[in-house]
Design a protein around this motif. Structure first.
Motif, PDB file in Angstrom:
ATOM      1  N   ASP A 180       0.838  -1.204   0.000  1.00 38.90           N
ATOM      2  CA  ASP A 180       0.000   0.000   0.000  1.00 38.90           C
ATOM      3  C   ASP A 180       0.869   1.250   0.000  1.00 38.90           C
ATOM      4  O   ASP A 180       2.011   1.219   0.455  1.00 38.90           O
ATOM      5  N   ASP A 181       0.306   2.336  -0.505  1.00 38.31           N
ATOM      6  CA  ASP A 181       1.010   3.626  -0.549  1.00 38.31           C
ATOM      7  C   ASP A 181       2.332   3.475  -1.278  1.00 38.31           C
ATOM      8  O   ASP A 181       3.343   4.101  -0.925  1.00 38.31           O
ATOM      9  N   ASP A 203       0.220   4.988  -4.775  1.00 39.88           N
ATOM     10  CA  ASP A 203      -0.302   5.958  -3.821  1.00 39.88           C
ATOM     11  C   ASP A 203      -1.047   7.091  -4.509  1.00 39.88           C
ATOM     12  O   ASP A 203      -0.678   7.543  -5.590  1.00 39.88           O
ATOM     13  N   GLU A 237      -4.798   4.057  -6.790  1.00 42.06           N
ATOM     14  CA  GLU A 237      -5.806   4.636  -5.893  1.00 42.06           C
ATOM     15  C   GLU A 237      -5.929   6.142  -6.090  1.00 42.06           C
ATOM     16  O   GLU A 237      -5.077   6.772  -6.711  1.00 42.06           O
TER      17      GLU A 237
HETATM   18 CA    CA Z   1      -3.071   3.744  -0.031  1.00 45.19          CA
END
Ligand code: CA
Ligand code: C2E
Ligand code: CA
Ligand code: CA
Length: 279
Positions: A180-181, A203, A237
């Motif tokens: 994630d990110d 991200d 995202e």
């Molecule tokens: Ca994220």
């Protein structure tokens, strides 16, 4: 830093003398919150940017605070992370997310995978795989229905090897793992090939600025190529505009998530959304 901490907890500090006093109060409230079921999940769909079909649903935690109303994770997770509550909350999130998955499967709604955010403390606790197994048995959910989202930054921490071990345990269960990110840590590109992962989440800071800043766009392009060459997936995202969507479409075939598709929503609304898109 102290200053940063102050900003973060301003909300709770109106009559507090120090950060630690405020945190101690929140910690007490968090124990009540666990006891009284004050945590809920909202859900946000991920769709393939070409077919538009749903590929996943991310579970995002909220705290229904009896006095302060609905609190977002930024308002309480930093405190949770410092207490023994991280694995407790993490277990609740896993249980609630898999309960939702069971409901959707029973309703014959295709959600792809349910994505669960993993906190670094839960990852370090040694309990994570156990908590997944427990909920998978309870709701009869196979690992092919689950994604664990792990922050890229955990591999830059002191406890890198501990985190890796916990992640490998999950990976061996067959649960999908996404970083994630992604892109916000350092040296991402060189280490990612050695990690037990199935995908990268680009991200939203890159998505947001991609059209204004050619460097950000170049990074997005690189990450898409990196994923392709490692044969792992991509979720981009923070897609908010048609213009961002159009640009991403030119870059490849992967999943996107963001306000353009849908905002995070309650379980009932998520269920309706899936029912409508299945029609
Ligand atoms: Ca994220
Ligand atoms: P994240 O995992 O990067 O989740 C994405 C965040 O961006 C979510 O904020 C989501 O509501 C928001 N978002 C979604 N689409 C858009 C968009 O198009 N534009 C913008 N600007 N934002 C968008 P949220 O729900 O406030 O969560 C914040 C962070 O808190 C998450 O970031 C995640 O790191 C953490 N978090 C959320 N739920 C959980 C959880 O159950 N467990 C753990 N450990 N962490 C969680
Ligand atoms: Ca996430
Ligand atoms: Ca984030």
């Amino acid at each position: 830093s102290k200053e940063k901490g102050k900003d973060r907890y301003t909300f709770f500090r109106t009559d507090m003398k120090t950060d630690s006093e405020a945190e101690a109060k929140v910690e007490l409230e968090l124990h009540d919150a666990v006891k009284n079921d004050q945590f809920i999940l909202v859900f946000q769909p991920q769709v393939n940017l070409r077919s538009q079909s749903i590929t996943g649903v991310e579970a995002l935690v909220r705290w229904e605070h009896p006095e302060r109303g609905l609190l977002s994770p930024a308002e309480f997770l930093p405190i949770v992370e410092k207490t023994s509550l991280a694995p407790v909350l993490g277990r609740i999130v896993i249980d609630t997310a898999l309960a939702a998955a069971r409901h959707w499967l029973d309703s014959r709604l295709d959600f792809g995978r349910v994505s669960i955010n993993i906190s670094p403390s839960h990852l370090a606790s040694g309990l994570l795989a156990e908590h997944f197994k427990e909920a998978m048995v309870k709701y009869n959910i196979g690992p092919e229905r689950i994604t664990a989202e792990v922050l890229e930054s955990v591999f830059l921490s002191d406890n890198r090897s501990g985190h890796l071990e916990a992640l490998e345990e999950l990976y061996d269960l067959g649960v999908h793992i996404e970083l994630d990110d992604f892109g916000t840590g350092y040296a991402s590109l060189t280490h990612v090939a050695d990690l037990p992962i199935n995908g990268l989440k680009i991200d939203k800071s890159f998505t947001n600025q991609m059209l204004q800043d050619p460097k950000k766009e170049a990074v997005v392009n690189q990450l898409i190529h990196l994923a392709r060459s490692l044969n792992i997936g991509i979720v981009c995202e923070g897609v908010e505009t048609e213009a961002q969507y159009d640009r991403l479409r030119m870059m490849g075939d992967f999943s996107i998530q963001g306000y353009l598709i849908a905002r995070p929503m309650t379980f009932d609304r998520m269920t309706d959304w899936m029912t409508e898109s299945a029609d």
